[in-house]
Design an enzyme around this catalytic site. Structure first.
Site, short mmCIF file in Angstrom:
data_model
loop_
_atom_site.label_atom_id
_atom_site.label_comp_id
_atom_site.label_asym_id
_atom_site.label_seq_id
_atom_site.Cartn_x
_atom_site.Cartn_y
_atom_site.Cartn_z
N ARG A 184 -36.44 -8.58 -13.73
CA ARG A 184 -35.72 -9.18 -14.86
C ARG A 184 -36.66 -9.97 -15.76
O ARG A 184 -37.51 -10.71 -15.29
CB ARG A 184 -34.61 -10.11 -14.33
CG ARG A 184 -33.58 -9.33 -13.53
CD ARG A 184 -32.37 -10.16 -13.15
NE ARG A 184 -31.47 -9.34 -12.33
CZ ARG A 184 -30.35 -9.77 -11.78
NH1 ARG A 184 -29.99 -11.05 -11.95
NH2 ARG A 184 -29.60 -8.98 -11.05
N ARG B 21 -35.68 -18.10 -9.44
CA ARG B 21 -35.66 -17.28 -10.64
C ARG B 21 -37.01 -16.60 -10.82
O ARG B 21 -37.94 -17.18 -11.37
CB ARG B 21 -35.34 -18.15 -11.85
CG ARG B 21 -34.78 -17.38 -13.05
CD ARG B 21 -34.31 -18.33 -14.13
NE ARG B 21 -33.17 -19.12 -13.71
CZ ARG B 21 -31.91 -18.70 -13.79
NH1 ARG B 21 -31.63 -17.53 -14.30
NH2 ARG B 21 -30.93 -19.47 -13.38
N GLU C 102 -25.88 -20.07 -6.63
CA GLU C 102 -25.48 -18.67 -6.48
C GLU C 102 -26.47 -17.88 -5.62
O GLU C 102 -27.68 -17.92 -5.83
CB GLU C 102 -25.41 -18.02 -7.87
CG GLU C 102 -25.01 -16.56 -7.82
CD GLU C 102 -25.23 -15.85 -9.16
OE1 GLU C 102 -25.18 -16.52 -10.21
OE2 GLU C 102 -25.45 -14.63 -9.12
N SER D 154 -23.03 -12.33 -6.16
CA SER D 154 -22.03 -12.22 -7.19
C SER D 154 -21.28 -10.92 -6.92
O SER D 154 -21.87 -9.86 -6.91
CB SER D 154 -22.73 -12.17 -8.55
OG SER D 154 -21.84 -12.47 -9.58
N ARG E 82 -33.61 -15.74 -2.48
CA ARG E 82 -32.80 -16.97 -2.43
C ARG E 82 -32.38 -17.28 -1.00
O ARG E 82 -32.20 -18.45 -0.65
CB ARG E 82 -31.58 -16.83 -3.35
CG ARG E 82 -31.99 -16.85 -4.82
CD ARG E 82 -30.81 -16.87 -5.77
NE ARG E 82 -31.29 -16.86 -7.15
CZ ARG E 82 -30.50 -16.97 -8.22
NH1 ARG E 82 -29.18 -17.07 -8.07
NH2 ARG E 82 -31.02 -16.96 -9.44
#
Length: 431
Positions: A263, A278, A350, A353, A392
């Site tokens: 990303r 991130r 988070e 999702s 994560r």
RNA sequence: GGAGGAGUGGCCGAGUGGCUUAAGGCGGCGGUCUCGAAAACCGCUUCCCGAGUAAUCGGGACGCAGGUUCAAAUCCUGCCUCCUCCGCCA
């Protein structure tokens, strides 16, 4: 993508639903006027095509009988010329309608709470006890760096910011988590493991909704082929069945896939600049479902539970929230976020999702099914969720299970995968 | 990278400009027969768009995109994918 027929027949409903998302309604009106002209033109052009077909047939018959058909041929040429012109016009209308349609987000499910942003998401449940520390818990990057298992500095040298180099037990932990998650979902939750291409074409990105709207979030590969790096396994795995007609008996289909994800993180400068949260490249185990429309909300619940199970087995405290209309992803009709506890930050963040896209992706990607004993086809419903984001999860383990001496206790379910029950400085990797 | 060959409904497969409204077969569904099943026989069975309450009618789709023609699965151009052989390669 919304069904254009639904938009023109339930315009008020669509505008109201999109307003809840904070989406401007004026594009809908523009779309509908294009649609109106499109249908008028279709009627005209089809009439002319019918005329051309009749003339051509007549010409064929005359010629076979050896008679002169030049008069009819002249007439047919005139009709054909008109058709060519109108067909081009029609194609333009269709393209602009499609273009608009591809930019309109999905309609939220009625059970989705109305709200502007993440502050209005609604917590649905919590699990696990928040750990109490007799010392000040460190950030996961401090834990990892002092154990010598995460190296952000060298990753920066090799690639740049937002990359990490896992070393020794860090790399082992990452690998163990991937295997543990895949084993759980394949052996106990009924998912079929796949390993898809990590580079995809634009059709695939359009099918799941990343394109055309979110081009800036994607990494591209130079060259005439125009490959794009996947931001999530959702893209290649959902597109497995693009342009297919499935049998009702085939459904539901459950896939799980481990893939790296890439990303750009454009527009998130300054956010989570440290640590594993991130990254430009991260590992994820993804869950993807193809189901019958009437089952999709039950399937969303069980998908979420399947993802939660990973955290339960790792003994990591978490909560589940329903995203409100303003925080909902572009393609989603309803999303549950699973958030894991990060002691050093003192908050949930988070880690998964889980979304039901209803027929939004299926319509874009042409994923249909045929009911037994019924004519015609219907779009399937697609769902997906992280099960889980691996980086994560590593971060959560390092923070939640850190000890005062700097070591980290390995959750029991991972020990068979790692062959150790603790990461400590004595095992520390060579620097 | 070089040289050839091929892409047609869920599958196999015929089709080299108008008798194609895409043959035929397999599979699937329904029926006849049967105590039941099999076999046999009969019928139905691609998708998309538009009009219509509907039966139905019209248009379109033969890997994709253009082109030639009154008319294209069929002819031309480009692209994609797969197969065979040669070369190179983890």
């Amino acid at each position: 993508m919304l069904d254009i027929r639904f938009v023109r027949e339930h315009t008020d409903k669509v505008i109201e639903a999109l307003k809840k998302r904070g989406y401007p309604a004026d594009t809908i009106e523009g779309l509908l006027s294009i649609e109106k002209r499109r249908r008028e033109l279709i009627r005209v052009v089809e009439e002319e095509k019918q005329q051309r077909n009749r003339l051509s047939q007549e010409i064929g018959r005359l010629k076979k009988e050896g008679r002169d058909a030049s008069h009819l041929m002249h007439q047919a040429r005139m009709v054909s010329e008109r058709i060519t012109k109108k067909d081009a016009e029609l194609r333009e209308l269709e393209e602009s309608a499609k273009k608009e349609l591809l930019l309109i987000p999905n309609i939220p499910h009625e059970s989705v709470p109305i709200g502007e942003d993440e502050r209005e998401n609604v917590e649905v449940r919590r699990w696990g006890d928040i750990p109490e520390f007799t010392f000040e818990p460190k950030n996961h990057w401090d834990v990892g760096e002092s154990l010598g298992i995460l190296d952000f500095e060298r990753a920066g040298k090799i690639a740049g910011a937002r990359f990490v180099l896992y070393k020794a037990e860090g790399a082992l932990l990452e690998r163990a988590l991937i295997n543990f998650m895949l084993d759980l979902h394949t052996r106990e939750h009924g998912y079929t493991e796949v390993f898809p291409p990590l580079l995809v074409n634009r059709d695939s990105m359009t099918g799941t909704g990343q394109l055309p709207k979110f081009e800036d979030d994607l990494f591209k590969v130079e060259g005439e082929r125009g490959f794009l790096l996947i931001p999530t396994a959702e893209v290649p795995v959902t597109n497995i069945h693009r342009d297919e007609i499935l049998n009702e008996d085939d459904l539901p289909i459950y896939y799980t896939a481990y893939t790296p994800c890439f990303r750009r993180e454009a527009g998130s400068y300054g956010k989570d600049t440290r640590g594993l949260i991130r990254q430009h490249q991260f590992n994820k185990v993804e869950l993807v479902k193809f189901v019958r429309p009437e089952d999709s909300y039950d399937e969303l619940e069980s998908l979420t539970v399947d993802a939660e199970e990973v955290l339960k087995r790792l003994n990591l405290p978490y909560r589940v929230v329903t995203l409100c209309t303003g925080d909902l992803g572009f393609a989603s009709a309803k999303t549950y976020d699973i958030e894991v506890w990060f002691p050093a930050q003192g908050r949930y963040r988070e880690i998964s999702s889980c979304s039901n896209f209803e027929d939004f992706q299926a319509r874009r990607a042409g994923i249909r099914f045929k009911r037994k004993g019924k004519k015609g086809t219907e779009f399937v419903h697609t769902l997906n969720g992280s099960g889980l984001a691996v980086g994560r999860t590593v971060a959560a383990i390092l923070e939640n299970f850190q000890q005062e001496d700097g070591s980290v206790i390995i959750p029991e379910v991972l020990r068979p995968y790692m062959g150790i029950d603790k990461i400590n400085s004595k095992l520390k990797a060579q620097n």
